[in-house]
Write an enzyme that holds these catalytic residues in place. Structure first.
Site, short mmCIF file in Angstrom:
data_model
loop_
_atom_site.label_atom_id
_atom_site.label_comp_id
_atom_site.label_asym_id
_atom_site.label_seq_id
_atom_site.Cartn_x
_atom_site.Cartn_y
_atom_site.Cartn_z
N SER A 154 -56.34 -56.92 -27.17
CA SER A 154 -55.80 -57.74 -28.26
C SER A 154 -55.98 -56.98 -29.57
O SER A 154 -56.94 -56.21 -29.73
CB SER A 154 -56.56 -59.07 -28.36
N TYR A 168 -64.52 -63.60 -29.03
CA TYR A 168 -63.30 -63.18 -28.33
C TYR A 168 -62.91 -61.77 -28.77
O TYR A 168 -62.62 -60.89 -27.95
CB TYR A 168 -62.18 -64.17 -28.65
P1 NAP Z 1 -52.64 -68.28 -21.53
O1 NAP Z 1 -51.23 -68.64 -21.83
O2 NAP Z 1 -53.73 -69.17 -22.00
O3 NAP Z 1 -52.76 -68.06 -19.94
C1 NAP Z 1 -53.98 -67.66 -19.43
C2 NAP Z 1 -53.85 -67.38 -17.95
O4 NAP Z 1 -55.10 -66.84 -17.50
C3 NAP Z 1 -53.60 -68.62 -17.10
O5 NAP Z 1 -52.77 -68.26 -16.02
C4 NAP Z 1 -55.00 -68.99 -16.61
O6 NAP Z 1 -55.01 -69.67 -15.36
C5 NAP Z 1 -55.60 -67.62 -16.44
N1 NAP Z 1 -57.06 -67.60 -16.46
C6 NAP Z 1 -57.90 -67.99 -17.47
N2 NAP Z 1 -59.17 -67.79 -17.10
C7 NAP Z 1 -59.13 -67.27 -15.86
C8 NAP Z 1 -60.12 -66.87 -14.94
N3 NAP Z 1 -61.43 -66.96 -15.23
N4 NAP Z 1 -59.73 -66.38 -13.74
C9 NAP Z 1 -58.43 -66.28 -13.42
N5 NAP Z 1 -57.44 -66.64 -14.24
C10 NAP Z 1 -57.79 -67.15 -15.44
O7 NAP Z 1 -53.01 -66.84 -22.10
P2 NAP Z 1 -52.10 -65.67 -22.76
O8 NAP Z 1 -51.94 -65.96 -24.20
O9 NAP Z 1 -50.93 -65.38 -21.92
O10 NAP Z 1 -53.16 -64.47 -22.67
C11 NAP Z 1 -53.12 -63.49 -21.66
C12 NAP Z 1 -53.95 -62.32 -22.14
O11 NAP Z 1 -53.39 -61.83 -23.36
C13 NAP Z 1 -55.40 -62.68 -22.46
O12 NAP Z 1 -56.25 -61.63 -22.05
C14 NAP Z 1 -55.39 -62.80 -23.97
O13 NAP Z 1 -56.66 -62.54 -24.52
C15 NAP Z 1 -54.38 -61.74 -24.34
N6 NAP Z 1 -53.80 -61.90 -25.68
C16 NAP Z 1 -53.07 -62.98 -25.99
C17 NAP Z 1 -52.55 -63.10 -27.28
C18 NAP Z 1 -51.70 -64.27 -27.70
O14 NAP Z 1 -51.43 -64.40 -28.91
N7 NAP Z 1 -51.27 -65.14 -26.79
C19 NAP Z 1 -52.79 -62.10 -28.23
C20 NAP Z 1 -53.56 -61.01 -27.87
C21 NAP Z 1 -54.06 -60.91 -26.59
P3 NAP Z 1 -54.63 -71.26 -15.25
O15 NAP Z 1 -53.15 -71.34 -15.52
O16 NAP Z 1 -54.99 -71.60 -13.84
O17 NAP Z 1 -55.46 -71.95 -16.30
#
Ligand code: NAP
Length: 259
Positions: A154, A168
Protein backbone atom coordinates in the site's frame (compact mmCIF):
# COMPACT_ATOMS: atom_id res chain seq x y z
CA UNK A 1 -12.57 -19.00 -25.23
CA UNK A 2 -13.95 -15.54 -24.76
CA UNK A 3 -13.86 -13.53 -21.55
CA UNK A 4 -14.93 -9.93 -21.04
CA UNK A 5 -14.93 -9.51 -24.80
CA UNK A 6 -11.32 -10.68 -25.04
CA UNK A 7 -9.89 -13.98 -26.08
CA UNK A 8 -8.82 -16.11 -23.16
CA UNK A 9 -5.29 -17.33 -23.80
CA UNK A 10 -4.43 -20.70 -22.34
CA UNK A 11 -0.74 -21.62 -22.49
CA UNK A 12 1.05 -24.17 -20.32
CA UNK A 13 -0.81 -24.82 -17.09
CA UNK A 14 -0.71 -21.68 -15.01
CA UNK A 15 -2.05 -22.08 -11.48
CA UNK A 16 -2.45 -19.14 -9.15
CA UNK A 17 -3.51 -18.61 -5.55
CA UNK A 18 -4.94 -15.15 -4.85
CA UNK A 19 -5.62 -14.54 -1.18
CA UNK A 20 -8.63 -12.43 -0.25
CA UNK A 21 -10.05 -12.75 -3.76
CA UNK A 22 -13.73 -12.78 -2.88
CA UNK A 23 -13.98 -9.01 -3.01
CA UNK A 24 -12.15 -5.84 -4.02
CA UNK A 25 -8.70 -5.88 -5.58
CA UNK A 26 -8.31 -9.65 -5.16
CA UNK A 27 -11.56 -10.34 -7.00
CA UNK A 28 -10.50 -8.09 -9.88
CA UNK A 29 -7.10 -9.81 -10.04
CA UNK A 30 -8.79 -13.23 -10.03
CA UNK A 31 -10.97 -12.35 -13.00
CA UNK A 32 -8.10 -10.83 -14.96
CA UNK A 33 -5.83 -13.80 -14.17
CA UNK A 34 -8.50 -16.20 -15.40
CA UNK A 35 -8.81 -14.24 -18.64
CA UNK A 36 -5.04 -14.64 -19.05
CA UNK A 37 -5.33 -18.42 -18.77
CA UNK A 38 -4.63 -19.07 -15.09
CA UNK A 39 -6.58 -21.66 -13.14
CA UNK A 40 -7.42 -19.54 -10.12
CA UNK A 41 -7.80 -20.38 -6.45
CA UNK A 42 -10.09 -17.70 -5.01
CA UNK A 43 -9.20 -17.66 -1.32
CA UNK A 44 -11.44 -15.88 1.17
CA UNK A 45 -11.96 -15.81 4.92
CA UNK A 46 -15.72 -15.93 5.57
CA UNK A 47 -17.82 -14.40 2.79
CA UNK A 48 -18.51 -17.52 0.76
CA UNK A 49 -21.23 -15.91 -1.37
CA UNK A 50 -18.79 -13.29 -2.64
CA UNK A 51 -16.12 -15.88 -3.46
CA UNK A 52 -18.65 -18.14 -5.17
CA UNK A 53 -19.79 -15.19 -7.31
CA UNK A 54 -16.19 -14.58 -8.47
CA UNK A 55 -15.82 -18.27 -9.36
CA UNK A 56 -19.15 -18.23 -11.22
CA UNK A 57 -18.12 -15.13 -13.22
CA UNK A 58 -14.88 -16.85 -14.22
CA UNK A 59 -16.60 -20.10 -15.18
CA UNK A 60 -19.22 -18.23 -17.17
CA UNK A 61 -16.55 -17.09 -19.62
CA UNK A 62 -14.89 -20.50 -19.82
CA UNK A 63 -12.23 -20.08 -17.14
CA UNK A 64 -11.24 -22.38 -14.27
CA UNK A 65 -11.56 -21.35 -10.63
CA UNK A 66 -12.20 -22.79 -7.19
CA UNK A 67 -13.14 -20.99 -3.97
CA UNK A 68 -11.27 -22.07 -0.84
CA UNK A 69 -11.92 -20.65 2.63
CA UNK A 70 -8.83 -20.19 4.79
CA UNK A 71 -7.64 -17.59 7.26
CA UNK A 72 -4.17 -16.65 5.98
CA UNK A 73 -3.09 -15.84 9.53
CA UNK A 74 -3.65 -19.44 10.64
CA UNK A 75 -0.80 -21.79 9.75
CA UNK A 76 -2.89 -24.95 9.56
CA UNK A 77 -5.46 -23.28 7.32
CA UNK A 78 -2.74 -21.98 5.00
CA UNK A 79 -1.25 -25.47 4.71
CA UNK A 80 -4.68 -26.86 3.89
CA UNK A 81 -5.32 -24.11 1.33
CA UNK A 82 -2.21 -24.97 -0.66
CA UNK A 83 -2.83 -28.74 -0.32
CA UNK A 84 -6.30 -28.26 -1.84
CA UNK A 85 -4.72 -26.34 -4.73
CA UNK A 86 -2.14 -29.12 -5.28
CA UNK A 87 -4.93 -31.65 -5.46
CA UNK A 88 -7.55 -29.76 -7.46
CA UNK A 89 -5.58 -27.44 -9.77
CA UNK A 90 -2.09 -28.94 -10.01
CA UNK A 91 1.42 -27.47 -9.59
CA UNK A 92 1.40 -23.84 -8.42
CA UNK A 93 3.02 -21.22 -10.66
CA UNK A 94 1.99 -17.94 -9.01
CA UNK A 95 0.82 -16.33 -5.77
CA UNK A 96 -0.80 -12.98 -5.11
CA UNK A 97 -0.58 -12.12 -1.42
CA UNK A 98 -3.54 -9.76 -1.20
CA UNK A 99 -5.67 -10.55 1.87
CA UNK A 100 -5.34 -7.56 4.15
CA UNK A 101 -7.31 -5.83 6.86
CA UNK A 102 -7.44 -2.52 8.66
CA UNK A 103 -9.40 -1.52 11.73
CA UNK A 104 -11.21 1.55 13.04
CA UNK A 105 -9.35 4.79 12.57
CA UNK A 106 -7.51 5.84 15.75
CA UNK A 107 -4.21 7.23 17.00
CA UNK A 108 -1.28 5.03 18.04
CA UNK A 109 -1.76 6.09 21.66
CA UNK A 110 -5.21 4.46 21.61
CA UNK A 111 -4.26 1.07 20.12
CA UNK A 112 -4.24 -2.09 22.23
CA UNK A 113 -2.20 -5.25 21.75
CA UNK A 114 -5.16 -7.31 20.54
CA UNK A 115 -5.74 -4.95 17.63
CA UNK A 116 -2.06 -4.87 16.72
CA UNK A 117 -1.92 -8.66 16.78
CA UNK A 118 -4.97 -8.99 14.51
CA UNK A 119 -3.58 -6.53 11.98
CA UNK A 120 -0.05 -7.92 11.95
CA UNK A 121 -1.21 -11.55 11.90
CA UNK A 122 -3.26 -11.14 8.73
CA UNK A 123 -1.15 -8.52 6.96
CA UNK A 124 2.34 -9.78 7.84
CA UNK A 125 2.27 -13.36 9.14
CA UNK A 126 -0.30 -14.27 6.48
CA UNK A 127 1.95 -12.99 3.68
CA UNK A 128 4.96 -14.87 5.08
CA UNK A 129 3.06 -18.16 5.49
CA UNK A 130 1.58 -18.06 1.99
CA UNK A 131 4.95 -17.07 0.50
CA UNK A 132 6.55 -20.01 2.31
CA UNK A 133 4.06 -22.48 0.88
CA UNK A 134 4.47 -21.01 -2.61
CA UNK A 135 8.27 -21.12 -2.47
CA UNK A 136 8.19 -24.75 -1.30
CA UNK A 137 6.23 -25.57 -4.44
CA UNK A 138 7.76 -23.25 -7.07
CA UNK A 139 11.46 -23.01 -6.16
CA UNK A 140 13.93 -25.04 -8.18
CA UNK A 141 15.56 -25.72 -4.79
CA UNK A 142 12.58 -27.99 -4.04
CA UNK A 143 12.29 -29.41 -7.58
CA UNK A 144 9.75 -26.80 -8.74
CA UNK A 145 9.67 -25.07 -12.11
CA UNK A 146 9.87 -21.47 -10.88
CA UNK A 147 7.12 -18.90 -10.61
CA UNK A 148 6.14 -15.42 -9.54
CA UNK A 149 4.80 -13.77 -6.40
CA UNK A 150 3.14 -10.37 -6.16
CA UNK A 151 2.54 -8.82 -2.76
CA UNK A 152 -0.22 -6.24 -2.46
CA UNK A 153 1.32 -3.56 -0.26
CA UNK A 154 0.00 0.00 0.00
CA UNK A 155 1.10 3.59 -0.42
CA UNK A 156 0.44 3.68 3.33
CA UNK A 157 3.88 2.09 3.78
CA UNK A 158 5.38 5.35 2.49
CA UNK A 159 2.83 7.80 3.90
CA UNK A 160 2.34 6.36 7.42
CA UNK A 161 -1.46 6.83 7.75
CA UNK A 162 -1.16 9.27 10.67
CA UNK A 163 -4.38 9.61 12.67
CA UNK A 164 -5.99 6.72 10.77
CA UNK A 165 -4.11 3.43 11.13
CA UNK A 166 -0.37 3.60 11.60
CA UNK A 167 -0.47 -0.12 12.52
CA UNK A 168 -1.81 -0.89 9.04
CA UNK A 169 0.81 1.34 7.40
CA UNK A 170 3.55 -0.36 9.42
CA UNK A 171 2.28 -3.79 8.35
CA UNK A 172 2.64 -2.65 4.74
CA UNK A 173 6.17 -1.46 5.52
CA UNK A 174 6.86 -5.05 6.55
CA UNK A 175 5.35 -6.25 3.26
CA UNK A 176 7.77 -4.00 1.37
CA UNK A 177 10.73 -5.47 3.28
CA UNK A 178 9.43 -9.00 2.72
CA UNK A 179 9.23 -8.24 -0.99
CA UNK A 180 12.85 -7.06 -1.18
CA UNK A 181 14.29 -9.80 1.02
CA UNK A 182 12.37 -12.72 -0.40
CA UNK A 183 12.99 -11.55 -3.97
CA UNK A 184 16.75 -11.62 -3.39
CA UNK A 185 16.54 -14.94 -1.54
CA UNK A 186 14.75 -16.83 -4.30
CA UNK A 187 15.93 -14.99 -7.42
CA UNK A 188 18.46 -17.76 -8.23
CA UNK A 189 15.69 -20.34 -7.78
CA UNK A 190 13.43 -19.18 -10.61
CA UNK A 191 11.00 -17.10 -8.57
CA UNK A 192 10.39 -13.36 -9.05
CA UNK A 193 8.87 -11.40 -6.17
CA UNK A 194 7.42 -7.93 -6.65
CA UNK A 195 4.78 -5.70 -5.10
CA UNK A 196 2.12 -3.20 -6.03
CA UNK A 197 1.37 -0.23 -3.81
CA UNK A 198 -2.23 0.89 -4.41
CA UNK A 199 -3.35 4.34 -3.34
CA UNK A 200 -7.02 4.97 -2.50
CA UNK A 201 -9.11 2.37 -4.29
CA UNK A 202 -12.88 1.94 -4.31
CA UNK A 203 -13.40 -1.21 -2.19
CA UNK A 204 -15.12 -2.25 1.04
CA UNK A 205 -11.92 -1.95 3.09
CA UNK A 206 -12.58 1.67 3.99
CA UNK A 207 -15.81 0.66 5.77
CA UNK A 208 -13.68 -1.47 8.13
CA UNK A 209 -11.90 1.73 9.11
CA UNK A 210 -15.28 3.25 9.95
CA UNK A 211 -15.39 5.53 6.89
CA UNK A 212 -17.04 3.89 3.85
CA UNK A 213 -16.83 7.18 1.92
CA UNK A 214 -13.08 7.70 2.56
CA UNK A 215 -12.12 7.63 -1.12
CA UNK A 216 -14.52 10.48 -1.86
CA UNK A 217 -13.11 12.51 1.05
CA UNK A 218 -9.45 12.18 0.09
CA UNK A 219 -9.64 11.95 -3.69
CA UNK A 220 -8.97 15.66 -4.21
CA UNK A 221 -5.59 15.22 -2.50
CA UNK A 222 -4.63 12.72 -5.21
CA UNK A 223 -2.73 14.42 -8.06
CA UNK A 224 -5.04 12.70 -10.56
CA UNK A 225 -8.03 13.94 -8.49
CA UNK A 226 -9.79 10.58 -8.38
CA UNK A 227 -9.83 7.25 -6.60
CA UNK A 228 -8.61 4.13 -8.34
CA UNK A 229 -10.53 1.07 -9.38
CA UNK A 230 -9.68 -2.53 -8.44
CA UNK A 231 -9.29 -3.42 -12.12
CA UNK A 232 -6.55 -0.79 -12.48
CA UNK A 233 -4.57 -2.43 -9.67
CA UNK A 234 -5.21 -5.87 -11.18
CA UNK A 235 -3.56 -4.76 -14.45
CA UNK A 236 -0.31 -3.95 -12.64
CA UNK A 237 -0.43 -7.23 -10.69
CA UNK A 238 -0.91 -9.27 -13.85
CA UNK A 239 1.92 -7.46 -15.62
CA UNK A 240 4.31 -8.25 -12.77
CA UNK A 241 3.25 -11.90 -12.92
CA UNK A 242 3.70 -12.11 -16.69
CA UNK A 243 6.72 -13.09 -18.75
CA UNK A 244 6.81 -9.46 -19.95
CA UNK A 245 8.21 -8.70 -16.48
CA UNK A 246 10.78 -11.49 -16.80
CA UNK A 247 13.76 -9.39 -15.60
CA UNK A 248 11.79 -7.51 -12.96
CA UNK A 249 12.16 -8.61 -9.36
CA UNK A 250 12.43 -6.92 -5.94
CA UNK A 251 10.46 -4.10 -7.55
CA UNK A 252 7.37 -1.99 -6.86
CA UNK A 253 4.62 -0.44 -8.93
CA UNK A 254 2.75 2.43 -7.27
CA UNK A 255 -0.84 2.42 -8.52
CA UNK A 256 -1.90 5.58 -6.79
CA UNK A 257 -2.68 8.35 -9.25
CA UNK A 258 0.55 10.06 -8.23
CA UNK A 259 -0.22 10.14 -4.48
P1 NAP B 1 -11.53 -5.75 0.80
O1 NAP B 1 -12.40 -5.22 -0.28
O2 NAP B 1 -11.83 -5.42 2.21
O3 NAP B 1 -11.44 -7.35 0.61
C1 NAP B 1 -10.62 -8.06 1.47
C2 NAP B 1 -10.57 -9.51 1.05
O4 NAP B 1 -9.61 -10.17 1.89
C3 NAP B 1 -11.88 -10.26 1.24
O5 NAP B 1 -12.00 -11.21 0.21
C4 NAP B 1 -11.68 -10.94 2.59
O6 NAP B 1 -12.42 -12.16 2.74
C5 NAP B 1 -10.21 -11.26 2.53
N1 NAP B 1 -9.58 -11.47 3.84
C6 NAP B 1 -9.49 -10.59 4.88
N2 NAP B 1 -8.82 -11.16 5.89
C7 NAP B 1 -8.49 -12.40 5.48
C8 NAP B 1 -7.81 -13.48 6.08
N3 NAP B 1 -7.32 -13.39 7.33
N4 NAP B 1 -7.65 -14.62 5.37
C9 NAP B 1 -8.13 -14.74 4.12
N5 NAP B 1 -8.79 -13.75 3.49
C10 NAP B 1 -8.98 -12.61 4.17
O7 NAP B 1 -10.01 -5.30 0.58
P2 NAP B 1 -9.26 -4.55 -0.64
O8 NAP B 1 -9.45 -3.09 -0.48
O9 NAP B 1 -9.56 -5.21 -1.92
O10 NAP B 1 -7.75 -4.85 -0.21
C11 NAP B 1 -6.97 -5.88 -0.79
C12 NAP B 1 -5.52 -5.58 -0.48
O11 NAP B 1 -5.19 -4.30 -1.04
C13 NAP B 1 -5.22 -5.47 1.01
O12 NAP B 1 -3.95 -6.05 1.28
C14 NAP B 1 -5.18 -3.98 1.25
O13 NAP B 1 -4.37 -3.64 2.34
C15 NAP B 1 -4.60 -3.49 -0.07
N6 NAP B 1 -4.85 -2.08 -0.35
C16 NAP B 1 -6.11 -1.62 -0.51
C17 NAP B 1 -6.30 -0.26 -0.77
C18 NAP B 1 -7.66 0.34 -0.97
O14 NAP B 1 -7.77 1.58 -1.01
N7 NAP B 1 -8.72 -0.46 -1.11
C19 NAP B 1 -5.20 0.61 -0.85
C20 NAP B 1 -3.93 0.09 -0.66
C21 NAP B 1 -3.76 -1.26 -0.42
P3 NAP B 1 -14.03 -12.14 3.06
O15 NAP B 1 -14.69 -11.64 1.80
O16 NAP B 1 -14.32 -13.58 3.35
O17 NAP B 1 -14.20 -11.21 4.22
Amino acid sequence: MRGHGRWVTRSMNKVIVITGAGRGIGAAAAQLAASRGYAVCVNYRSNQDAADAVVAAIEEVGGTAIAVAADVGCEDEVKRLFAVVDRRLGPLTALVNNAGILETQMRVDEMDAARLTRTFTTNITGYFLCAREAVRRMSTRYGGAGGAIVNVSSMASRLGSAGEYVDYAASKGAVDSLTLGLAREVAPEGIRVNAVRPGVIYTDIHASGGEPGRVERVKDTVPMRRGGHPAEVAQAILWLLSDDAGYTTASFIDVSGGR
